[in-house]
Design an enzyme around this catalytic site. Structure first.
Site, PDB file in Angstrom:
ATOM      1  N   GLU A 262      98.026  62.775  36.367  1.00  0.00           N
ATOM      2  CA  GLU A 262      96.755  63.465  36.576  1.00  0.00           C
ATOM      3  C   GLU A 262      96.438  63.455  38.063  1.00  0.00           C
ATOM      4  OE1 GLU A 262      93.589  61.203  35.011  1.00  0.00           O
ATOM      5  OE2 GLU A 262      92.018  62.596  35.603  1.00  0.00           O
TER       6      GLU A 262
ATOM      7  N   ASP B 118      94.245  58.456  34.822  1.00  0.00           N
ATOM      8  CA  ASP B 118      93.297  57.393  35.162  1.00  0.00           C
ATOM      9  C   ASP B 118      92.762  56.785  33.872  1.00  0.00           C
ATOM     10  OD1 ASP B 118      91.949  59.255  37.973  1.00  0.00           O
ATOM     11  OD2 ASP B 118      93.718  57.977  37.752  1.00  0.00           O
TER      12      ASP B 118
ATOM     13  N   ASP C  37      89.923  56.359  32.899  1.00  0.00           N
ATOM     14  CA  ASP C  37      88.491  56.637  32.649  1.00  0.00           C
ATOM     15  C   ASP C  37      88.400  57.734  31.577  1.00  0.00           C
ATOM     16  OD1 ASP C  37      88.338  58.686  35.659  1.00  0.00           O
ATOM     17  OD2 ASP C  37      89.372  58.916  33.745  1.00  0.00           O
TER      18      ASP C  37
ATOM     19  N   ASP D 116      87.774  60.892  31.762  1.00  0.00           N
ATOM     20  CA  ASP D 116      88.556  62.098  32.068  1.00  0.00           C
ATOM     21  C   ASP D 116      90.021  61.865  31.735  1.00  0.00           C
ATOM     22  OD1 ASP D 116      86.948  63.756  34.902  1.00  0.00           O
ATOM     23  OD2 ASP D 116      86.577  63.660  32.731  1.00  0.00           O
TER      24      ASP D 116
END
Ligand code: 28F
Length: 638
Positions: free
Chosen positions: A425, A498, A500, A502
């Site tokens: 990403e 990541d 998180d 997202d």
């Protein structure tokens, strides 16, 4: 052996049964457990045939603890009068192979079994067979042994008020490789028969285990459909219709659920036609025509729209087609009885289905609209996908473009047995991954931003998305129906995002994509999620020491034994790691943790996939936790 004189007719009789003992496979297919159970089907079919002729509404099958099977019906009782040959008819039926099939009272024969022949075949292959006929107020009884030799002629055991036939037989262990009857096999068969004949009560008793079950379905094949669709989500009540035309009786039960697969089970004279045939063809043709005509009539389809395809209209359909075809027009395709060949059945089933289904749709317009609507979407998606596919199958120029676009950092050599593709990403992480990787076998494909939410936009837009098209080309095994895992360029496809929301979202989008368009990748265990550390802990002192932690608990544990001035950094994204750190913690096969993605229940996941694409992150997260089992895969253990 009593010194019975054998007239020429009885010589024929013995030869007849002898022929069966010599070549049992000719009559029952095989002498393994399939052939063994074929004996049971023959006898049951005779009882079924009697019930189909309208006599007797209960049949009992008893599995003895002496390798015997007993079948009892409440029909008219096997005839046991004087036969033309001078013998008792009962004797003739069970010792002459081609005793004419059942004569009905004008009715046509409909049983699927070789009845009339069935009884004699079973007799020939049994060490002992007893037949009892309850008929005309008397109990008539005959016993055969060793392949059909009469032990004593028909005798009257007493009076009775009931009528029916009981056959008890013991298969010959010298002929069959096994004489062990399978309860479930017999149960499934009698259950299926109970569905096919409304209200017929079928009992099975296993004396070996004292297990007993009864099956009776007053709504027949409608209940069969309901049982098949039990844990799906039907979108309407079962549609049932029946009609007899010429020598063909048609019965259909059908129901749509909110899934994609299609399940059509067909029968002729109660025998399952596993390869379909003219009755199924007639049904499918009529269904397609009925929906298209209905669609045009009520403007669900515009004049210029092409006809909807049968397979799209049947998406989500469960249907049972049961036809009864008179013996005189009954024909099968090929050797087995698995495919009905009778041409008349095609047009009769077509006519009945078209008329009845059109009435049904007229009275259930909302259902018709739903099904036609779904078919239109599937048709458009496929049409677009075909277009997109040509687009996605990038021509030479575009392929170079992708390479040149610097997106993909390919592995040093092509080796689909060890190469790994990291889907990373964002560009910064992509940069570190490119620098940190082992370029001999690790390829990096940075994915800019959120790849399209494919579930929402359907196939066509997804493939327009350059990220997706690049990914398809990079993996090299095409997608959807043309996906071919043998062409996959990578042993592992590792999603590295990541940690998180997202990142989780991208993971889910990629998983959804693979689940929808490259499912064999997941089934073959090639899809992984990289597990970057959450914390970087720097112990200060004589020499600085950096340790990584993947969970809060790990971090706390480390801090317990660390000096006070230890620095803890929580990584917010891969981009905060430099190439070496990324390599050491997340990419190096020696030190990394990879999560192999397996979707426990594919069909369940299919149903839940829309949850993933919903905007409710919480639902999405708990779907992930409950459906996608993230198994920590250590490299050695895989
Ligand atoms: C446990 C197995 O075999 N039941 C049967 C009948 C009834 C008739 C029948 C059978 C005459 C010569 C064809 C009676 N009355 N259960 C069974 N029930 N066979 S087998 O007739 C045999 C025909 O061969 C029957 C009037 N019509 C037919």
């Amino acid at each position: 052996m009593e010194n019975k004189t054998y007239g020429d007719s009885s010589i024929t009789i013995l030869e007849g049964l002898e022929a069966v003992r010599k070549r049992p496979g000719m009559y029952i297919g095989s002498t393994d457990d399939r052939g063994l159970h074929h004996l049971v089907w023959e006898i049951i079919d005779n009882s079924i045939d009697e019930a189909l002729s309208g006599y007797g509404d209960e049949i009992t099958v008893i599995i003895g603890n002496d390798t015997s099977i007993t079948v009892m019906d409440a029909g008219r009782g096997v005839p046991c009068g004087k036969h033309a040959s001078g013998k008792n008819t009962m004797e003739v039926i069970y010792t002459i192979l081609h005793a004419g099939g059942k004569f009905g009272d004008g009715g046509y024969k409909t049983s699927g079994g070789l009845h009339g022949v069935g009884g004699a075949v079973v007799n020939a292959l049994s060490t002992r067979m007893e037949v009892t006929s309850y008929r005309e107020g008397k109990i008539h009884h005959i016993v055969f042994e060793n392949g059909g030799k009469i032990i004593h002629p028909v005798e009257i055991l007493g009076d009775t008020k009931k009528t029916g036939t009981t056959v008890k037989f013991m298969p010959d262990p010298q002929i069959f490789s096994t004489t062990l009857f399978d309860y479930d096999k017999i149960k499934e068969r009698i259950k299926e028969n109970a569905y096919l004949i409304k209200n017929l009560k079928m009992n099975i008793i296993d004396k070996r285990t004292n297990k007993k079950e009864t099956f009776q379905f007053e709504r027949g094949i409608s209940e069969y459909v309901e049982s098949i669709d039990a844990n799906k989500h039907p979108i309407h009540k079962v549609c049932f219709f029946e009609q007899a035309i010429d020598k063909i009786e048609v019965e259909v039960a059908m129901q749509f659920v909110d899934m994609y697969d299609e399940k059509i089970i067909s029968f002729v004279n109660n025998v399952h036609t596993r390869d379909g045939g003219t009755h199924e063809q007639g049904f499918k043709m009529a269904l397609t025509r009925a929906f298209n005509d209905f669609g045009r009539k009520f403007n669900l389809l515009k004049e210029k729209d092409p006809n909807l395809e049968g397979s799209d209209l049947r998406s989500g359909l469960t249907a049972i087609i049961s036809v009864r075809v008179d013996e005189s027009v009954l024909e099968f395709e090929g050797q087995t009885k698995g495919k009905l060949g009778t041409p008349l059945a095609r047009q009769v089933v077509d006519q009945v289905t078209y008329d009845k289904l059109t009435d049904y749709l007229t009275n259930n317009k909302d259902l018709a609209e739903k099904i036609i609507g779904k078919a239109i979407v599937e048709y458009n998606a496929r049409a677009a996908a075909r277009k997109a596919r040509t687009q996605a199958r990038l021509d030479k120029k575009q392929k170079n473009e992708i390479n040149l676009s610097g997106k993909l950092s390919p592995a040093g050599e092509r080796n689909r047995e060890i190469n790994e593709l990291f889907l990373v990403e964002g560009d910064s992480a992509g940069g570190s991954a490119k620098k940190g990787r082992d370029r001999r076998f690790q390829a990096i494909l940075p994915l800019r931003g959120k790849i399209l939410n494919i579930e929402k936009t359907g196939e066509d837009n997804a493939l327009k998305n350059q990220e997706i098209a690049t990914m398809i080309y990079t993996i090299g095994a095409d997608y959807g129906d043309s996906f071919d895992i043998k062409k996959c360029n990578y042993k592992k496809i590792i999603i590295m995002t990541d940690a998180d929301d997202d990142g989780a979202h991208i993971q889910v989008l990629l998983l959804t994509f693979f689940f929808r368009y490259m499912r064999p990748l997941i089934e073959d265990g090639r899809v992984y999620v990289a597990l970057p550390p959450l914390f970087k802990i720097v112990k200060r002192g004589k020499k600085e020491e950096t340790i990584y932690a993947w969970t809060n608990e790990e971090k706390e544990e480390i801090l317990k034994h660390a000096p006070a001035n230890t620095i803890v950094q929580r990584y917010k994204g891969l981009g905060e790691m430099n190439a070496d750190q990324l390599w050491d913690t997340t990419m190096n096969p020696e030190t990394r943790n990879l999560i192999r993605v397996t979707i426990d229940d594919l069909s369940d996941a299919e149903k839940q996939i829309d949850t993933l694409m919903g905007d409710d992150a919480a639902r999405r997260r708990n779907w992930l936790e409950s459906n996608v089992s993230f198994t920590l895969e250590d490299e050695e253990g895989e």
